[in-house]
Every structure is written in C-alpha cells, then in structure tokens.
Design a protein around this motif. Structure first.
Motif, PDB file in Angstrom:
ATOM      1  N   PRO A 232      -8.980   7.151  -5.347  1.00  0.00           N
ATOM      2  CA  PRO A 232      -8.414   6.438  -4.285  1.00  0.00           C
ATOM      3  C   PRO A 232      -7.719   7.503  -3.116  1.00  0.00           C
ATOM      4  N   SER A 233      -7.911   7.014  -1.953  1.00  0.00           N
ATOM      5  CA  SER A 233      -7.692   7.745  -0.910  1.00  0.00           C
ATOM      6  C   SER A 233      -6.088   7.989  -0.680  1.00  0.00           C
ATOM      7  N   ALA A 234      -5.744   9.003   0.122  1.00  0.00           N
ATOM      8  CA  ALA A 234      -4.208   9.450   0.154  1.00  0.00           C
ATOM      9  C   ALA A 234      -3.495   7.947   0.795  1.00  0.00           C
ATOM     10  N   MET A 235      -4.254   7.274   1.805  1.00  0.00           N
ATOM     11  CA  MET A 235      -3.588   6.098   2.176  1.00  0.00           C
ATOM     12  C   MET A 235      -3.261   5.048   1.086  1.00  0.00           C
ATOM     13  N   ASN A 236      -4.379   4.711   0.236  1.00  0.00           N
ATOM     14  CA  ASN A 236      -4.350   3.927  -0.819  1.00  0.00           C
ATOM     15  C   ASN A 236      -2.998   4.324  -1.502  1.00  0.00           C
ATOM     16  N   TRP A 237      -2.620   5.650  -1.871  1.00  0.00           N
ATOM     17  CA  TRP A 237      -1.692   6.002  -2.734  1.00  0.00           C
ATOM     18  C   TRP A 237      -0.417   5.806  -1.982  1.00  0.00           C
ATOM     19  N   SER A 238      -0.384   6.405  -0.804  1.00  0.00           N
ATOM     20  CA  SER A 238       0.780   6.236   0.184  1.00  0.00           C
ATOM     21  C   SER A 238       1.432   4.759   0.305  1.00  0.00           C
ATOM     22  N   VAL A 239       0.427   3.924   0.820  1.00  0.00           N
ATOM     23  CA  VAL A 239       1.005   2.343   1.118  1.00  0.00           C
ATOM     24  C   VAL A 239       1.383   2.100  -0.394  1.00  0.00           C
ATOM     25  N   SER A 240       0.733   2.197  -1.308  1.00  0.00           N
ATOM     26  CA  SER A 240       1.308   1.662  -2.761  1.00  0.00           C
ATOM     27  C   SER A 240       2.607   2.196  -3.195  1.00  0.00           C
ATOM     28  N   PHE A 241       2.800   3.185  -2.913  1.00  0.00           N
ATOM     29  CA  PHE A 241       4.127   3.940  -3.208  1.00  0.00           C
ATOM     30  C   PHE A 241       5.109   3.534  -2.278  1.00  0.00           C
ATOM     31  N   TRP A 242       5.071   3.590  -1.014  1.00  0.00           N
ATOM     32  CA  TRP A 242       6.043   2.660   0.152  1.00  0.00           C
ATOM     33  C   TRP A 242       6.486   1.611  -0.283  1.00  0.00           C
ATOM     34  N   LEU A 243       5.305   0.677  -0.613  1.00  0.00           N
ATOM     35  CA  LEU A 243       5.407  -0.873  -0.736  1.00  0.00           C
ATOM     36  C   LEU A 243       6.374  -0.937  -2.092  1.00  0.00           C
ATOM     37  N   ALA A 244       6.189  -0.126  -2.992  1.00  0.00           N
ATOM     38  CA  ALA A 244       7.011   0.041  -4.076  1.00  0.00           C
ATOM     39  C   ALA A 244       8.581   0.159  -3.929  1.00  0.00           C
ATOM     40  N   LEU A 245       8.635   1.203  -3.178  1.00  0.00           N
ATOM     41  CA  LEU A 245      10.004   1.744  -2.756  1.00  0.00           C
ATOM     42  C   LEU A 245      10.801   0.776  -1.915  1.00  0.00           C
ATOM     43  N   ILE A 246      10.261   0.434  -0.835  1.00  0.00           N
ATOM     44  CA  ILE A 246      10.605  -0.455  -0.043  1.00  0.00           C
ATOM     45  C   ILE A 246      10.999  -2.060  -0.772  1.00  0.00           C
ATOM     46  N   GLY A 247      10.115  -2.259  -1.288  1.00  0.00           N
ATOM     47  CA  GLY A 247       9.986  -3.694  -2.142  1.00  0.00           C
ATOM     48  C   GLY A 247      11.310  -3.615  -3.006  1.00  0.00           C
ATOM     49  N   TRP A 248      11.312  -2.621  -3.879  1.00  0.00           N
ATOM     50  CA  TRP A 248      12.625  -2.619  -4.993  1.00  0.00           C
ATOM     51  C   TRP A 248      13.727  -2.546  -4.200  1.00  0.00           C
ATOM     52  N   GLY A 249      13.963  -1.908  -2.877  1.00  0.00           N
ATOM     53  CA  GLY A 249      15.099  -1.705  -2.144  1.00  0.00           C
ATOM     54  C   GLY A 249      15.525  -3.034  -1.819  1.00  0.00           C
ATOM     55  N   VAL A 250      14.751  -3.731  -1.405  1.00  0.00           N
ATOM     56  CA  VAL A 250      14.975  -5.185  -0.846  1.00  0.00           C
ATOM     57  C   VAL A 250      15.483  -6.267  -1.870  1.00  0.00           C
ATOM     58  N   VAL A 251      14.567  -6.180  -2.858  1.00  0.00           N
ATOM     59  CA  VAL A 251      14.604  -7.174  -4.150  1.00  0.00           C
ATOM     60  C   VAL A 251      15.992  -6.968  -4.515  1.00  0.00           C
ATOM     61  N   ILE A 252      16.305  -5.783  -4.569  1.00  0.00           N
ATOM     62  CA  ILE A 252      17.666  -5.666  -5.612  1.00  0.00           C
ATOM     63  C   ILE A 252      18.605  -6.105  -4.890  1.00  0.00           C
ATOM     64  N   VAL A 253      18.777  -5.962  -3.547  1.00  0.00           N
ATOM     65  CA  VAL A 253      19.734  -6.651  -2.804  1.00  0.00           C
ATOM     66  C   VAL A 253      19.812  -8.308  -2.608  1.00  0.00           C
ATOM     67  N   VAL A 254      18.781  -8.645  -2.575  1.00  0.00           N
ATOM     68  CA  VAL A 254      18.393 -10.181  -2.631  1.00  0.00           C
ATOM     69  C   VAL A 254      18.738 -10.657  -4.219  1.00  0.00           C
ATOM     70  N   TYR A 255      18.261 -10.027  -5.166  1.00  0.00           N
ATOM     71  CA  TYR A 255      18.624 -10.522  -6.457  1.00  0.00           C
ATOM     72  C   TYR A 255      20.020 -10.478  -6.914  1.00  0.00           C
ATOM     73  N   GLY A 256      20.773  -9.217  -6.449  1.00  0.00           N
ATOM     74  CA  GLY A 256      22.093  -9.219  -6.749  1.00  0.00           C
ATOM     75  C   GLY A 256      22.983 -10.162  -5.958  1.00  0.00           C
ATOM     76  N   THR A 257      22.514 -10.599  -4.663  1.00  0.00           N
ATOM     77  CA  THR A 257      23.264 -11.604  -4.006  1.00  0.00           C
ATOM     78  C   THR A 257      23.357 -12.951  -4.604  1.00  0.00           C
ATOM     79  N   TYR A 258      22.068 -13.470  -4.912  1.00  0.00           N
ATOM     80  CA  TYR A 258      21.862 -14.750  -5.316  1.00  0.00           C
ATOM     81  C   TYR A 258      21.633 -14.981  -6.913  1.00  0.00           C
ATOM     82  N   LYS A 259      21.926 -13.787  -7.691  1.00  0.00           N
ATOM     83  CA  LYS A 259      21.859 -14.218  -9.200  1.00  0.00           C
ATOM     84  C   LYS A 259      22.642 -15.116  -9.656  1.00  0.00           C
TER      85      LYS A 259
END
Length: 266
Positions: A232-259
């Motif tokens: 896989p290209s460096a872009m494939n890894w980079s996009v997937s990694f940052w998507l995971a990092l940012i996504g989990w950061g957002v979902v933890i706030v949303v989940y904690g707010t509405y759980k």
C-alpha cells in the motif's frame, strides 16, 4: 464537562473490551443461529460470494478488456473485503436497535454489542477469504512476501469500522430513517470505489476524486494491495491512520454525551 463525557465513554469501552470473551461467544452464537440446521453453515455465503466473483469477473473482465489473471484476483479480494466493510456498516446502523431487549434488561456495556457485531462479520470474512487462494491457485500465482502487510492493514480496517459502527449505532438509534439512507449511500460508494473496476482504467484527473479523496479506497487498499503483491502507498496508510485517530476522537465525545439516552430512544 468534556472530561467527564470522555471518561464516561472510555469507561464503557474499557469494560466492553474486558468482556471480549462474552462478545466472541455471542458472535459465534449469532452465526450458529443464522445457519442453524444448515449442512454447510456459513460456507453457503462463501459459495454465493464465489459464484458472484466468477460471474462478475467474466462479464466485467470482457467489458474492461482486462487480463483475467490480474482482474479476477483483484475482483475477488475487493468483493470479499467490501462485503465485510458494507456488512459492518449496515449492521452497525442497527447495532443497538437489534439488541434492544438485552440493553433494557441486562446492565452490560453497550459497546459490547458493537464488538459482538464486528466479530460476527469477521467470522463470515474468515469463511469468504478462502475464495482468494483458490483464485490464485487457478492462475498459478503465489502469494508474495508483502502479503503479510494485509494483517496490520486488516487490524487498522477493523479499528476504523468499529468507530464507524459505534457512531452509526448511536445516531440511528435516535433517527430510525437513517439506516435506509446509509444503505443507499453505501451502494453509491460501492460504484465509486475500485471494487469491480481497476484504478488503472481511470484518467489521471478522475483518479484524484475517485481515489485520493475516497477514504473507502484507502481502507480497502491497505488489505487488498498486499494480497495482490503490491505494498500500500504511504497515502493509503496515512489516510487510514488519521481517519481512525480523528474518528475515534469524535465518536468518544458523541458516545459519552448520548450514552445515557440510548435506552430511552429504543
């Protein structure tokens, strides 16, 4: 306030991770229940996938005039992993809705239901993946050493799919029309992502929009490319990694707010 919300979400996720054996047992039970009294069990799904790959491969291989020894392995890997991606996302929409009875009766972590669903679909993926080596054997193509990179790629894919499923489970528990909308959008994304067509067929300018700016392509490529003998290209890894990092950061706030509200929405 945000600190309390984050701690509340992380506490539930931590308790669910500590109960992984329970999630695994429930996931296995779901698979067994789905294929109860079936002679082949989940392999019926594998047979269906194999027939689909073969028929689509012959038709689209002729349409795109692609060499079958390259196109069919590409298609097989793409269809298998896209089936896993789409199943987790679609079932994630009803992750809490389908577990309404358990949620209202037993005080177990809500995130456990997401882990159960992801594991259930991973079991189906494990059955379907046997199609790929059969295709390689048919064309006499061995697996390259780079195929081992598909293991961390699969782990990163699952990490991304898990936060997506958790986010959708929370939102769809509140808005019941969203699962149908997500299903339709996923179908559109399927045609925009190189699953049935090879990226080499695209002109350079179109590739910018359908590949570089398509997160589904990067998530798919980190597991498919190594199996095809390409890192896989460096872009494939980079996009997937940052998507995971940012996504989990957002979902933890949303989940904690509405759980606390999820049980009342069901």
């Amino acid at each position: 306030m945000n600190t309390k919300v984050i701690k509340f979400a992380l506490s539930d996720i931590y308790m669910a991770l500590r109960s992984l054996p329970l999630a695994g047992m429930l996931g296995w039970q779901d698979v067994r229940q789905r294929y109860r009294r079936s002679a082949l069990g989940p392999f019926w799904h594998t047979i269906t996938m194999g027939i689909m790959v073969g028929s689509i491969g012959v038709v689209f291989g002729k349409i795109f005039k692609s060499p079958m020894n390259q196109f069919l392995p590409f298609l097989a890997a793409g269809m298998i992993f896209w089936g896993f991606i789409s199943s987790v996302i679609i079932e994630g929409c009803t992750g809490f809705i389908a577990a309404e009875g358990i949620i209202k009766q037993l005080p177990i972590p809500l995130f456990l239901h997401i882990l159960r669903m992801v594991w259930r679909n991973f079991v189906i993926l494990a059955h379907n993946i046997v199609i790929f080596p059969i295709v390689l054997l048919f064309y006499g193509k061995p697996l390259a050493w780079v195929a081992i990179l598909s293991i961390p790629g699969l782990m990163l894919l699952i990490i991304n799919l898990t936060w997506i499923a958790l986010m959708l489970a929370v939102v769809c528990a509140r808005y019941r029309d969203l699962p149908q909308i997500i299903s339709s959008l996923l179908q559109i994304l399927f045609y925009l992502t190189p699953v049935m067509w090879m990226p080499s067929l695209l002109p350079q300018r179109a590739g910018l929009y359908l590949l570089d700016l398509n997160p589904a392509f990067h998530l798919l490529e980190i597991v498919r490319a190594p199996l095809l003998g390409l890192p896989p290209s460096a872009m494939n890894w980079s996009v997937s990694f940052w998507l995971a990092l940012i996504g989990w950061g957002v979902v933890i706030v949303v989940y904690g707010t509405y759980k606390r509200s999820i049980a009342y929405w069901l």
